[in-house]
Design a protein around this motif. Sequence first.
Motif, short mmCIF file in Angstrom:
data_model
loop_
_atom_site.label_atom_id
_atom_site.label_comp_id
_atom_site.label_asym_id
_atom_site.label_seq_id
_atom_site.Cartn_x
_atom_site.Cartn_y
_atom_site.Cartn_z
N PRO A 157 19.96 -68.71 -5.64
CA PRO A 157 19.76 -67.16 -5.09
C PRO A 157 18.65 -66.55 -5.56
O PRO A 157 17.97 -65.57 -4.73
CB PRO A 157 20.95 -66.56 -5.64
CG PRO A 157 21.33 -67.37 -6.80
CD PRO A 157 20.95 -68.86 -6.54
N ARG A 158 17.62 -66.91 -6.59
CA ARG A 158 16.69 -66.07 -7.07
C ARG A 158 15.45 -66.55 -6.33
O ARG A 158 14.68 -65.81 -5.79
CB ARG A 158 16.25 -66.49 -8.42
CG ARG A 158 17.53 -66.28 -9.48
CD ARG A 158 17.42 -64.78 -9.99
NE ARG A 158 18.49 -64.41 -11.03
CZ ARG A 158 19.92 -64.13 -10.67
NH1 ARG A 158 20.27 -64.22 -9.53
NH2 ARG A 158 20.86 -64.18 -11.41
N ALA A 159 15.57 -67.90 -5.86
CA ALA A 159 14.36 -68.36 -4.87
C ALA A 159 14.38 -67.72 -3.74
O ALA A 159 13.46 -67.13 -3.12
CB ALA A 159 14.41 -69.76 -4.93
N LEU A 160 15.81 -67.53 -3.08
CA LEU A 160 15.76 -66.89 -1.60
C LEU A 160 15.64 -65.44 -1.98
O LEU A 160 14.84 -64.95 -0.92
CB LEU A 160 17.18 -66.97 -1.44
CG LEU A 160 17.57 -68.56 -0.78
CD1 LEU A 160 19.33 -68.50 -0.51
CD2 LEU A 160 16.79 -68.91 0.23
N SER A 161 15.75 -64.79 -3.04
CA SER A 161 15.67 -63.41 -3.17
C SER A 161 14.23 -63.10 -3.12
O SER A 161 13.57 -62.23 -2.60
CB SER A 161 16.19 -62.96 -4.66
OG SER A 161 16.25 -61.46 -4.64
N ASN A 162 13.31 -64.04 -4.07
CA ASN A 162 11.88 -63.92 -4.01
C ASN A 162 11.22 -63.97 -2.50
O ASN A 162 10.33 -63.24 -2.05
CB ASN A 162 11.16 -64.70 -4.89
CG ASN A 162 11.46 -64.69 -6.20
OD1 ASN A 162 12.10 -63.22 -6.60
ND2 ASN A 162 11.65 -65.67 -7.33
N ASP A 177 7.88 -58.41 7.60
CA ASP A 177 9.00 -59.22 8.41
C ASP A 177 10.20 -59.11 8.20
O ASP A 177 11.23 -59.77 7.60
CB ASP A 177 8.33 -60.82 8.04
CG ASP A 177 9.03 -61.81 8.92
OD1 ASP A 177 10.00 -61.35 9.85
OD2 ASP A 177 8.83 -62.84 9.00
N TYR A 178 10.71 -57.91 8.80
CA TYR A 178 12.27 -57.40 8.30
C TYR A 178 13.25 -58.41 9.10
O TYR A 178 14.19 -58.69 8.11
CB TYR A 178 12.36 -56.20 8.86
CG TYR A 178 11.31 -54.97 8.40
CD1 TYR A 178 11.21 -55.06 7.07
CD2 TYR A 178 10.58 -54.25 9.23
CE1 TYR A 178 10.23 -54.11 6.49
CE2 TYR A 178 9.81 -53.33 8.68
CZ TYR A 178 9.62 -53.51 7.19
OH TYR A 178 8.92 -52.43 6.75
N PRO A 179 13.11 -59.03 10.11
CA PRO A 179 14.37 -59.94 10.53
C PRO A 179 14.40 -61.14 9.67
O PRO A 179 15.30 -61.68 9.30
CB PRO A 179 13.55 -60.48 11.92
CG PRO A 179 12.85 -59.59 12.46
CD PRO A 179 12.12 -58.71 11.37
N ALA A 180 13.27 -61.76 9.02
CA ALA A 180 13.27 -63.04 8.16
C ALA A 180 14.08 -62.41 7.00
O ALA A 180 14.87 -63.12 6.33
CB ALA A 180 11.87 -63.39 7.93
N ALA A 181 13.56 -61.06 6.58
CA ALA A 181 14.22 -60.65 5.33
C ALA A 181 15.70 -60.45 5.36
O ALA A 181 16.40 -60.84 4.56
CB ALA A 181 13.48 -59.42 4.79
N GLU A 182 16.15 -60.13 6.31
CA GLU A 182 17.53 -59.91 6.83
C GLU A 182 18.21 -61.07 6.68
O GLU A 182 19.41 -61.29 5.99
CB GLU A 182 17.58 -59.04 8.18
CG GLU A 182 19.10 -58.55 8.36
CD GLU A 182 19.37 -58.02 9.47
OE1 GLU A 182 20.28 -57.27 9.76
OE2 GLU A 182 18.50 -57.80 10.43
N ARG A 183 17.65 -61.92 7.49
CA ARG A 183 18.21 -63.27 7.61
C ARG A 183 18.72 -63.91 6.03
O ARG A 183 19.49 -64.29 5.58
CB ARG A 183 17.65 -64.29 8.27
CG ARG A 183 17.65 -64.27 9.54
CD ARG A 183 17.24 -65.35 10.43
NE ARG A 183 15.81 -65.73 10.13
CZ ARG A 183 14.65 -65.18 10.99
NH1 ARG A 183 15.07 -64.10 11.61
NH2 ARG A 183 13.39 -65.36 10.58
N LEU A 184 17.53 -63.67 5.30
CA LEU A 184 17.54 -64.31 3.86
C LEU A 184 18.52 -63.64 2.92
O LEU A 184 19.44 -64.19 2.21
CB LEU A 184 16.10 -64.18 3.37
CG LEU A 184 15.38 -65.48 3.94
CD1 LEU A 184 13.72 -64.83 3.46
CD2 LEU A 184 15.49 -66.80 3.27
N TYR A 185 18.53 -62.02 3.02
CA TYR A 185 19.24 -61.32 2.29
C TYR A 185 20.87 -61.64 2.75
O TYR A 185 21.89 -61.69 1.82
CB TYR A 185 18.92 -60.07 2.34
CG TYR A 185 17.98 -59.35 1.53
CD1 TYR A 185 17.63 -59.74 0.33
CD2 TYR A 185 16.69 -58.84 2.30
CE1 TYR A 185 16.75 -59.39 -0.49
CE2 TYR A 185 15.38 -58.26 1.26
CZ TYR A 185 15.83 -58.74 0.08
OH TYR A 185 14.50 -58.55 -0.58
N LEU A 186 21.08 -61.89 4.06
CA LEU A 186 22.46 -62.10 4.54
C LEU A 186 23.05 -63.61 3.85
O LEU A 186 24.08 -63.73 3.56
CB LEU A 186 22.53 -62.37 6.00
CG LEU A 186 22.64 -60.84 6.58
CD1 LEU A 186 22.32 -60.95 8.08
CD2 LEU A 186 23.85 -59.98 6.25
#
Length: 182
Positions: free
Chosen positions: A1-6, A16-25
Amino acid sequence: PRALSNVARRAMSAGDYPAAERLYLKIVSAFPKDRAAKGAQGQLKSLKMLGKEAPSIQISEWLDEDLGSLEALRGKNVALVFWATWCPACRRTMPKIQEFYERNKGDDFVMLALTRHSKGQTTQAVRDYMKENGYTFPVAVDPGSSSRAYGVTGIPAGVIVDKSGKVVFRGHPANFNDNLLK
């Protein structure tokens, strides 16, 4: 989760809000009990406000100039910065914030730095910090409701509200740039 969060944080900072949203989801669904999931939920809340009406800000104390309400600033681009004197990342970012403010201050741009009294920070400590470092942008004390309304889970955090009152940026204030105001 830390790596994904970074990676998500980097995507958000790059716009890149769409990519950020996919990763946070992905963090929320794959690691619901991890501490990173709570932060991801806050970031998702921030992403959902993009393009929407900016929440009102609540101020318990103005340090210098009283700018009034966010609604009263319609017709101007408004940059909000959430920060604290005790925050090392905030201290590193403040010179960039001051430069951005100096380049853009004028009739159609306002910046407001919002801080909370936490970890022993006082109004006088904020005044002293601003004076010692030559920072000239307006500062106000947030009782906590403004940072909650904007989904601030870590500082420094930045928001840009356009002239129509819509949120056009939510991320790290080091990523403020003149194009966001256009």
